[in-house]
Design a protein around this motif. Structure first.
Motif, PDB file in Angstrom:
ATOM      1  N   LEU B 218       0.831  -1.205   0.000  1.00  0.00           N
ATOM      2  CA  LEU B 218       0.000   0.000   0.000  1.00  0.00           C
ATOM      3  C   LEU B 218       0.867   1.258   0.000  1.00  0.00           C
ATOM      4  O   LEU B 218       0.492   2.292  -0.566  1.00  0.00           O
ATOM      5  CB  LEU B 218      -0.934   0.003   1.216  1.00  0.00           C
ATOM      6  CG  LEU B 218      -2.143  -0.933   1.161  1.00  0.00           C
ATOM      7  CD1 LEU B 218      -2.804  -1.046   2.537  1.00  0.00           C
ATOM      8  CD2 LEU B 218      -3.170  -0.453   0.131  1.00  0.00           C
ATOM      9  N   ASP B 219       2.018   1.160   0.649  1.00  0.00           N
ATOM     10  CA  ASP B 219       2.928   2.305   0.743  1.00  0.00           C
ATOM     11  C   ASP B 219       3.871   2.429  -0.455  1.00  0.00           C
ATOM     12  O   ASP B 219       4.488   3.489  -0.654  1.00  0.00           O
ATOM     13  CB  ASP B 219       3.779   2.184   2.023  1.00  0.00           C
ATOM     14  CG  ASP B 219       2.932   2.353   3.276  1.00  0.00           C
ATOM     15  OD1 ASP B 219       1.925   3.089   3.212  1.00  0.00           O
ATOM     16  OD2 ASP B 219       3.274   1.745   4.302  1.00  0.00           O
ATOM     17  N   ALA B 220       3.999   1.353  -1.220  1.00  0.00           N
ATOM     18  CA  ALA B 220       4.954   1.366  -2.341  1.00  0.00           C
ATOM     19  C   ALA B 220       4.510   2.358  -3.413  1.00  0.00           C
ATOM     20  O   ALA B 220       3.363   2.790  -3.437  1.00  0.00           O
ATOM     21  CB  ALA B 220       5.068  -0.042  -2.936  1.00  0.00           C
ATOM     22  N   TYR B 221       5.445   2.739  -4.266  1.00  0.00           N
ATOM     23  CA  TYR B 221       5.153   3.639  -5.392  1.00  0.00           C
ATOM     24  C   TYR B 221       4.473   4.912  -4.895  1.00  0.00           C
ATOM     25  O   TYR B 221       3.428   5.339  -5.409  1.00  0.00           O
ATOM     26  CB  TYR B 221       4.306   2.916  -6.443  1.00  0.00           C
ATOM     27  CG  TYR B 221       4.898   1.584  -6.853  1.00  0.00           C
ATOM     28  CD1 TYR B 221       6.109   1.523  -7.542  1.00  0.00           C
ATOM     29  CD2 TYR B 221       4.277   0.381  -6.522  1.00  0.00           C
ATOM     30  CE1 TYR B 221       6.680   0.309  -7.895  1.00  0.00           C
ATOM     31  CE2 TYR B 221       4.843  -0.841  -6.868  1.00  0.00           C
ATOM     32  CZ  TYR B 221       6.038  -0.868  -7.556  1.00  0.00           C
ATOM     33  OH  TYR B 221       6.601  -2.084  -7.890  1.00  0.00           O
ATOM     34  N   GLY B 222       5.067   5.473  -3.843  1.00  0.00           N
ATOM     35  CA  GLY B 222       4.559   6.737  -3.323  1.00  0.00           C
ATOM     36  C   GLY B 222       3.182   6.633  -2.673  1.00  0.00           C
ATOM     37  O   GLY B 222       2.439   7.618  -2.607  1.00  0.00           O
ATOM     38  N   GLY B 223       2.850   5.449  -2.183  1.00  0.00           N
ATOM     39  CA  GLY B 223       1.555   5.294  -1.516  1.00  0.00           C
ATOM     40  C   GLY B 223       0.377   5.244  -2.489  1.00  0.00           C
ATOM     41  O   GLY B 223      -0.757   5.576  -2.125  1.00  0.00           O
ATOM     42  N   LEU B 224       0.663   4.786  -3.708  1.00  0.00           N
ATOM     43  CA  LEU B 224      -0.383   4.715  -4.744  1.00  0.00           C
ATOM     44  C   LEU B 224      -1.606   3.919  -4.276  1.00  0.00           C
ATOM     45  O   LEU B 224      -2.751   4.354  -4.438  1.00  0.00           O
ATOM     46  CB  LEU B 224       0.208   4.082  -6.011  1.00  0.00           C
ATOM     47  CG  LEU B 224      -0.726   3.858  -7.190  1.00  0.00           C
ATOM     48  CD1 LEU B 224      -1.287   5.184  -7.696  1.00  0.00           C
ATOM     49  CD2 LEU B 224       0.015   3.143  -8.326  1.00  0.00           C
ATOM     50  N   GLY B 225      -1.358   2.765  -3.688  1.00  0.00           N
ATOM     51  CA  GLY B 225      -2.466   1.927  -3.235  1.00  0.00           C
ATOM     52  C   GLY B 225      -3.205   2.506  -2.049  1.00  0.00           C
ATOM     53  O   GLY B 225      -4.437   2.481  -1.985  1.00  0.00           O
ATOM     54  N   ARG B 226      -2.450   3.078  -1.114  1.00  0.00           N
ATOM     55  CA  ARG B 226      -3.081   3.604   0.098  1.00  0.00           C
ATOM     56  C   ARG B 226      -3.908   4.860  -0.191  1.00  0.00           C
ATOM     57  O   ARG B 226      -4.815   5.217   0.569  1.00  0.00           O
ATOM     58  CB  ARG B 226      -2.031   3.897   1.179  1.00  0.00           C
ATOM     59  CG  ARG B 226      -2.612   3.887   2.580  1.00  0.00           C
ATOM     60  CD  ARG B 226      -1.577   4.166   3.656  1.00  0.00           C
ATOM     61  NE  ARG B 226      -0.658   3.078   3.951  1.00  0.00           N
ATOM     62  CZ  ARG B 226      -0.968   1.977   4.653  1.00  0.00           C
ATOM     63  NH1 ARG B 226      -2.195   1.805   5.113  1.00  0.00           N
ATOM     64  NH2 ARG B 226      -0.061   1.061   4.884  1.00  0.00           N
ATOM     65  N   GLY B 227      -3.591   5.505  -1.306  1.00  0.00           N
ATOM     66  CA  GLY B 227      -4.350   6.692  -1.689  1.00  0.00           C
ATOM     67  C   GLY B 227      -5.808   6.403  -2.016  1.00  0.00           C
ATOM     68  O   GLY B 227      -6.638   7.322  -2.045  1.00  0.00           O
ATOM     69  N   MET B 228      -6.103   5.166  -2.281  1.00  0.00           N
ATOM     70  CA  MET B 228      -7.504   4.780  -2.529  1.00  0.00           C
ATOM     71  C   MET B 228      -8.129   4.389  -1.194  1.00  0.00           C
ATOM     72  O   MET B 228      -7.653   3.463  -0.536  1.00  0.00           O
ATOM     73  CB  MET B 228      -7.529   3.597  -3.513  1.00  0.00           C
ATOM     74  CG  MET B 228      -8.912   3.078  -3.876  1.00  0.00           C
ATOM     75  SD  MET B 228      -9.985   4.281  -4.677  1.00  0.00           S
ATOM     76  CE  MET B 228      -8.941   4.817  -6.049  1.00  0.00           C
ATOM     77  N   PRO B 229      -9.194   5.092  -0.781  1.00  0.00           N
ATOM     78  CA  PRO B 229      -9.772   4.791   0.534  1.00  0.00           C
ATOM     79  C   PRO B 229     -10.295   3.367   0.640  1.00  0.00           C
ATOM     80  O   PRO B 229     -10.809   2.802  -0.331  1.00  0.00           O
ATOM     81  CB  PRO B 229     -10.924   5.790   0.653  1.00  0.00           C
ATOM     82  CG  PRO B 229     -10.597   6.895  -0.309  1.00  0.00           C
ATOM     83  CD  PRO B 229      -9.851   6.235  -1.431  1.00  0.00           C
ATOM     84  N   ALA B 230     -10.120   2.781   1.814  1.00  0.00           N
ATOM     85  CA  ALA B 230     -10.683   1.466   2.096  1.00  0.00           C
ATOM     86  C   ALA B 230     -12.193   1.597   2.268  1.00  0.00           C
ATOM     87  O   ALA B 230     -12.705   2.669   2.586  1.00  0.00           O
ATOM     88  CB  ALA B 230     -10.057   0.892   3.361  1.00  0.00           C
ATOM     89  N   ALA B 231     -12.895   0.488   2.032  1.00  0.00           N
ATOM     90  CA  ALA B 231     -14.327   0.470   2.320  1.00  0.00           C
ATOM     91  C   ALA B 231     -14.515   0.808   3.789  1.00  0.00           C
ATOM     92  O   ALA B 231     -13.663   0.481   4.629  1.00  0.00           O
ATOM     93  CB  ALA B 231     -14.903  -0.908   2.008  1.00  0.00           C
TER      94      ALA B 231
END
Lengths: 238, 238
Positions: B218-231
């Protein structure tokens, strides 16, 4: 080089019958590296014979003064010790990704195959191994060896669904490792060779892409795998 | 370079909600290659918008004059077209072995996760997609979306057993691809990101090695994945 390596290799009542999936991985890995090996037949209860390794399971490899056990550790040892010979992993990425294949075969496929072949496998064991084998396997599977035969139809259907990722991979490329076999293929081969040598049950349909690949693997390395007779009536591949 | 690539990316009723596992693979693969991308929100029923690709599913990538669909084909296209940028596969062996990971996630994990998240996922779909989604998924799973909720406990236990090879791999190494993430990680990440974005269900125990890896991804690639909110309420990882 100073003579062959030695491999302690699981055997049945017939000393020539070698059926351990993890020992087959090592056999093919040694052949891939072009390393001569002398196998030493070993039974489950021969714990003292490999006590020098500090544990009680095969494969155990002795390479001059070095002892290595555990099939994955042996593959890593061979790759590191004989880097100038054909690679088992194909580099760092291949090494890391091969570990996933290793875990999938060991943790998912092996238990499924065990449930399918144990009733037949039990019959080829050396008499001195039978009580040990029954006790440990019945504890592990929570049922009797004989009762496993009654689950066979259901377990076979489950096995054939579970190997789908291997099937679709081998429909797209000749080997798990790509255009030529390498350690990922040795791992998957060991699982099916175990079944072929111990049970007449046909795990795969004749037209399954996995069966075609298995035929190629039986012929690889000078027919090393095919040299071990199939269980009577075994017909995983034609 | 002549401007960003374009990615048709599955969206929910909220255009900002991007949840497709296969589109997430492509998002991370593009980030891994350091390629700028403009995503175009797309819904299941927007078949005409991607008719130029000759088929009806996303991800679809446009790179100047080139159109590529299917996440695996896109990864191979990116690797071939941008060989001087960080590798997705790590060479030929990595490429071949990554295919097995691809097939395992797509054919084994995705159907299991679908059964777990579909009741929640259905609620975030654009209204125009709901009839199509219900019809296609209920045909595929042979049950109603609502009935899947009743199987959840059993399916969650099955999921947690099924990911064991991923768990033991990630207990032994930081990433599926080794010491740094690559396309095998993008594939597995997409599956769990799909669940994270669509459902509050905790697929993994907090102390699962897969959860720790997922946090790193989630933190990789500048937090690309974490930038999408969780349900809402989602807590796969702390």
């Amino acid at each position: 080089m100073s003579g062959p390596l030695h491999l302690y290799d699981l055997a049945g009542a017939d000393e020539a019958c070698r059926f351990s999936p993890n020992c087959w991985r090592t056999r093919l890995a040694l052949a891939h590296k072009g390393l001569a090996v002398e196998t030493i037949p070993w039974r489950f209860t021969d714990k003292e014979a490999i006590a020098f390794s500090g544990q009680g399971k095969v494969p155990v490899v002795r390479d001059r003064e070095t002892t290595v056990f555990d099939s994955w550790a042996i593959a890593e040892y061979l790759e590191k010790t004989y880097p100038e010979r054909p690679s088992l992993f194909g580099g760092e990425s291949g090494h890391a990704l091969c570990r996933f294949v290793n875990q999938w075969v060991s943790e998912i496929l092996h238990p499924l195959i065990a449930r399918l072949v144990l009733p037949d496998l039990f019959l080829i064991l050396h008499e001195k191994d039978r009580a040990y084998f029954r006790k440990t396997r019945e504890a592990a599977f929570g049922t009797t060896i004989e009762a496993l035969a009654d689950e066979r139809e259901r377990n076979l259907a489950l096995f054939r669904r579970t190997v789908q990722p291997l099937r679709s991979t081998l429909a797209a490329q000749a080997y798990v490792a790509g255009t030529a076999p390498a350690y990922a293929d040795h791992i998957a081969f060991g699982a099916l060779q175990w079944a072929r040598v111990t049970s007449p049950l046909a795990l795969l349909a004749a037209d399954d892409p996995i069966a075609a690949w298995f035929g190629r693997m039986l012929d690889a390395y000078g027919g090393l795998g095919r040299g071990m007779p199939a269980a009577t009536g075994g017909q995983i591949v034609p």
